[in-house]
Design an enzyme around this catalytic site. Structure first.
Site, PDB file in Angstrom:
ATOM      1  N   ASP A 247     -27.532  18.865 -25.892  1.00 19.58           N
ATOM      2  CA  ASP A 247     -27.188  20.285 -25.961  1.00 19.58           C
ATOM      3  C   ASP A 247     -25.673  20.388 -26.059  1.00 19.58           C
ATOM      4  O   ASP A 247     -24.944  19.611 -25.451  1.00 19.58           O
ATOM      5  CB  ASP A 247     -27.730  21.061 -24.767  1.00 19.58           C
ATOM      6  CG  ASP A 247     -27.242  20.521 -23.432  1.00 19.58           C
ATOM      7  OD1 ASP A 247     -26.187  20.981 -22.943  1.00 19.58           O
ATOM      8  OD2 ASP A 247     -27.908  19.636 -22.861  1.00 19.58           O
TER       9      ASP A 247
ATOM     10  N   ASP B 295     -30.713  30.040 -20.563  1.00 19.32           N
ATOM     11  CA  ASP B 295     -29.981  29.215 -19.602  1.00 19.32           C
ATOM     12  C   ASP B 295     -29.656  30.099 -18.395  1.00 19.32           C
ATOM     13  O   ASP B 295     -28.752  30.920 -18.431  1.00 19.32           O
ATOM     14  CB  ASP B 295     -28.703  28.684 -20.256  1.00 19.32           C
ATOM     15  CG  ASP B 295     -27.848  27.846 -19.322  1.00 19.32           C
ATOM     16  OD1 ASP B 295     -28.214  27.676 -18.145  1.00 19.32           O
ATOM     17  OD2 ASP B 295     -26.792  27.362 -19.774  1.00 19.32           O
TER      18      ASP B 295
ATOM     19  N   GLU C  40     -28.712  29.858 -14.465  1.00 20.87           N
ATOM     20  CA  GLU C  40     -28.236  28.895 -13.464  1.00 20.87           C
ATOM     21  C   GLU C  40     -27.096  29.508 -12.667  1.00 20.87           C
ATOM     22  O   GLU C  40     -26.878  30.716 -12.693  1.00 20.87           O
ATOM     23  CB  GLU C  40     -27.779  27.615 -14.159  1.00 20.87           C
ATOM     24  CG  GLU C  40     -26.689  27.839 -15.210  1.00 20.87           C
ATOM     25  CD  GLU C  40     -26.155  26.551 -15.805  1.00 20.87           C
ATOM     26  OE1 GLU C  40     -25.505  25.793 -15.048  1.00 20.87           O
ATOM     27  OE2 GLU C  40     -26.381  26.313 -17.021  1.00 20.87           O
TER      28      GLU C  40
END
Length: 287
Positions: free
Chosen positions: A86, A175, A177
């Site tokens: 990534d 994503d 987090e």
């Protein structure tokens, strides 16, 4: 230097200064001289520098919160794994042919963050990975404290996060987090965070017809969603853990689809295992 005032001579001023300071120098005692810390406290440790908005990337909080161990290197892998990477703007122009020749067969590229940032290297990274033969997708770095989940899903889809059934495009990834800009859970309650994520994934599916991948770390998921298990039946799990085993998964998921296992891999730091051979990567791309 002292200022000379009228009524005194320069020599007299110097002698007076010497008379005052000499005993202090000779005494060697702390009480004889003023403590500079009494008026000027020692500098506190430097505060953690908050990065610029838009600079976040997948896994940037993993080491600080979960630590890291030995990368798996094929040890204790239960099934065939397909290597992936990534990337974000931090990598700049990526040497995709080097990665392809090293065995990397899939990639995710950061497209957007919040509703205020687009990856300036997106075209080179997204098209470059495709051009060497990789199956690739894009990801969105969530900032639940700035705008709604639906607004961010729209921004993502409109700026590189779409999907097409061409056999080479993976569904978009959310994503979600640690917050690099402030409070870990972005000021959300656990139920509020679940609602925000649901808002995003529902809007993404409405726009693209696909359930997005959810990228997260188990410890963050426990803290910020209360270990909610309701997304496991629809959203593939991409879990972050930099160690020789994947460890505990978030509630509901019995297995991971992808595992980000290191941030110090060759050519590009962030390396991942896909839980299956290349045909399984293609199956996810095809929906």
């Amino acid at each position: 230097m002292r200022v000379h005032r009228s009524g005194t001579t320069l020599a007299g001023a110097a002698l007076a200064a010497l008379t005052l300071t000499l005993p202090l120098a000779l005494s060697g005692t702390a009480s004889a001289a003023p403590d500079p810390d009494a008026k000027t406290p020692k500098a506190a440790p430097a505060a953690k520098q908050v990065p610029a908005r838009g600079s976040a990337y997948m896994g940037m909080g993993v080491i600080a919160h979960d630590g890291q161990g030995t990368a798996p290197g094929g040890i204790s892998i239960q099934a065939v794994q397909t290597e992936g990477v990534d990337v974000s703007s931090h990598q700049g122009n990526v040497a995709w042919s080097t990665l392809w020749n090293s065995g990397v067969k899939w990639a995710y590229v950061k497209a957007t963050e919040g509703t205020y940032y687009k990856n300036t290297y997106f075209a080179q990274q997204y098209n470059g990975s495709y051009n060497v033969g990789m199956i690739r997708g894009s990801y969105h770095f969530a900032t639940p404290d700035t705008t709604t989940g639906a607004a961010q899903a729209d921004y993502f889809v409109n700026n590189g996060g779409g999907w097409s059934k061409d056999g080479k495009t993976l569904p978009g990834a959310l994503d979600i987090e640690w917050n690099p800009y402030g409070a870990t859970c972005y000021g959300k309650t656990q139920s509020g965070m679940v609602s925000w994520i649901r808002d995003f994934v529902n809007r993404y599916k409405y726009r693209t017809g696909r359930d997005p991948v959810i990228y997260t770390a188990t410890s963050w998921w426990k803290q910020c969603t209360g270990n909610y298990g309701g997304f496991a039946t629809t959203n593939p799990l991409w879990v972050a853990r930099y160690n020789s085993t994947v460890g505990e998964l978030p509630a509901g998921w019995g297995y991971y689809t992808m595992w980000q296992y290191t941030s110090t891999g060759p050519t590009v730091g962030d390396h991942n295992h896909f839980n299956g051979d290349l045909s399984r990567v293609q199956a996810l791309a095809n929906g």
